[in-house]
Design a protein around this motif. Structure first.
Motif, PDB file in Angstrom:
ATOM      1  N   VAL A 205       0.838  -1.197   0.000  1.00 37.29           N
ATOM      2  CA  VAL A 205       0.000   0.000   0.000  1.00 37.29           C
ATOM      3  C   VAL A 205       0.873   1.248   0.000  1.00 37.29           C
ATOM      4  CG1 VAL A 205      -1.734   1.298   1.288  1.00 37.29           C
ATOM      5  CG2 VAL A 205      -1.875  -1.196   1.172  1.00 37.29           C
ATOM      6  N   LEU A 206       1.914   1.243   0.812  1.00 38.64           N
ATOM      7  CA  LEU A 206       2.819   2.384   0.875  1.00 38.64           C
ATOM      8  C   LEU A 206       3.509   2.618  -0.466  1.00 38.64           C
ATOM      9  CD1 LEU A 206       3.773   4.447   2.966  1.00 38.64           C
ATOM     10  CD2 LEU A 206       5.664   2.917   3.523  1.00 38.64           C
ATOM     11  N   SER A 207       3.768   1.520  -1.205  1.00 36.53           N
ATOM     12  CA  SER A 207       4.438   1.651  -2.496  1.00 36.53           C
ATOM     13  C   SER A 207       3.576   2.354  -3.535  1.00 36.53           C
ATOM     14  CB  SER A 207       4.844   0.268  -3.018  1.00 36.53           C
ATOM     15  OG  SER A 207       3.696  -0.522  -3.292  1.00 36.53           O
ATOM     16  N   LEU A 208       2.280   2.468  -3.291  1.00 33.75           N
ATOM     17  CA  LEU A 208       1.404   3.206  -4.195  1.00 33.75           C
ATOM     18  C   LEU A 208       1.691   4.703  -4.148  1.00 33.75           C
ATOM     19  CD1 LEU A 208      -1.999   1.401  -3.451  1.00 33.75           C
ATOM     20  CD2 LEU A 208      -0.465   1.033  -5.411  1.00 33.75           C
ATOM     21  N   PHE A 209       2.310   5.151  -3.061  1.00 34.94           N
ATOM     22  CA  PHE A 209       2.586   6.580  -2.889  1.00 34.94           C
ATOM     23  C   PHE A 209       4.060   6.921  -3.096  1.00 34.94           C
ATOM     24  CE2 PHE A 209      -1.113   5.506  -0.323  1.00 34.94           C
ATOM     25  CZ  PHE A 209      -2.018   6.495  -0.673  1.00 34.94           C
ATOM     26  N   VAL A 210       4.972   6.036  -2.667  1.00 45.08           N
ATOM     27  CA  VAL A 210       6.417   6.290  -2.790  1.00 45.08           C
ATOM     28  C   VAL A 210       7.129   4.983  -3.103  1.00 45.08           C
ATOM     29  CG1 VAL A 210       6.521   8.318  -1.260  1.00 45.08           C
ATOM     30  CG2 VAL A 210       6.604   6.021  -0.283  1.00 45.08           C
TER      31      VAL A 210
END
Length: 328
Positions: free
Chosen positions: A128-133
């Motif tokens: 999920v975090l990889s969707l932003f950074v």
């Protein structure tokens, strides 16, 4: 003209004008308004009497009274007094904060809880975090950008920049409250940004650093944002549910007036938050000292708004600006 009847009818106003005009101490705002009205009426009475050839003694006495009233009005309106400013911060502002406490307090609880859940969820779910950074950005934030942000500029310049940005965001939340939905968009944007940064730091076992650099200024800063948003939503709700004793326009005008009080009062509070962010957050003090300073200032603000605000709401002078307010 029956001079005796005219004197009996107007004599009370003339006597009150004489009392106010001869008062040596500074007048309250309500008394100044009364003085202006009585002076204008006495000037009109003098003009009427001059056209009716009355007793010259009465004319002379009334002329003297009008001159004294004019001098008092000029003195009261032209002189500087700290009293209105003192009354604003001693009564009007804390009372307004207290009256709207349920709105901004509820927002604070809900949004802080939601942000904490988002931070935990993003830190626990890298996909999920990889969707932003991406990983490179995560390393840059953790190792350089997050801590370096607070010391990138000179402290005084950084304080002014932070103060301006936070004041603008808070003003947007307060002003857009009449439309309601824009407030939630602004809050969601701010909450998501905080959650992403928090998720990045916690995912790399830097949660302590995240709290150390966020808490000293963030406690007061975010509370001010919640206050602005809560009061803005209260303004918007006033035209949806004005209450049984007021029209929508009356309720909206009354709460917009209250909102202006809060907007002015948040300016110095956000300045304090900006100074904390520029001088305390990046300082060499131990983490517990930095967080302790921020917590002490934050608790002082809450005491001012909730503890003293309750007393100020009870004790503040009644007037048209307070009497028109429906229940919060």
């Amino acid at each position: 003209m029956d001079l005796d009847a005219y004197l009996a009818e107007r004599g009370g106003e003339w006597h009150r004008l004489e009392v106010l005009a001869n008062r040596p101490n500074l007048l309250s705002p309500a008394e100044i308004d009364e003085l202006v009205v009585l002076y204008q009426r006495a000037a009109t009475h003098l003009s009427v009497l001059r056209t009716r050839n009355p007793d010259p003694v009465m004319l002379a006495d009334l002329s003297r009274l009008v001159l004294a009233g004019r001098a008092a009005v000029t003195r009261s309106s032209g002189g500087f007094s700290w009293r209105p400013l003192g009354e604003f911060f001693a009564y009007r502002l804390p009372a307004a904060l207290y009256r709207t406490r349920r709105w901004w307090g509820t927002l604070a609880v809900l949004l802080v809880t939601a942000t904490a859940v988002l931070v935990w969820y993003m830190a626990s779910h890298p996909e999920v975090l990889s969707l932003f950074v991406d990983d490179a950005d995560i390393d840059k934030v953790v190792n350089q950008e997050f801590v370096g942000y607070y010391s990138e500029y000179r402290a005084q310049n950084f304080a002014l920049q932070v103060w301006t940005n936070n004041a603008l965001l808070t003003a947007q939340c307060l002003a857009s409250g009449v439309l309601i939905l824009p407030v939630f968009y602004l809050l969601w944007s701010n909450m998501l940004n905080t959650a992403v940064v928090g998720g990045i730091m916690v995912s790399r076992d830097a949660g302590g650093t995240f709290l150390t650099y966020l808490a000293p200024h963030g406690l007061l800063e975010i509370t001010c944002l919640f206050v602005g948003a809560g009061v803005g939503l209260r303004i918007g709700w006033s035209w949806i549910a004005p209450g049984p004793l007021q029209t929508r326009r009356q309720a909206l005008v009354a709460w917009v007036r209250e909102g202006m009080v809060v907007a002015v009062g948040l300016v110095p509070a956000l300045l304090v938050a900006g100074c904390l962010e520029a001088f305390v957050t990046p300082s060499a003090l131990p983490p517990f000292a930095r967080i302790g300073i921020g917590a002490a200032v934050w608790l002082g603000f809450l005491s001012y708004a909730l503890v003293w605000g309750r007393e100020a709401d009870r004790r503040r002078p009644a007037g048209p600006d307070t009497a028109d307010l429906p229940a919060a």
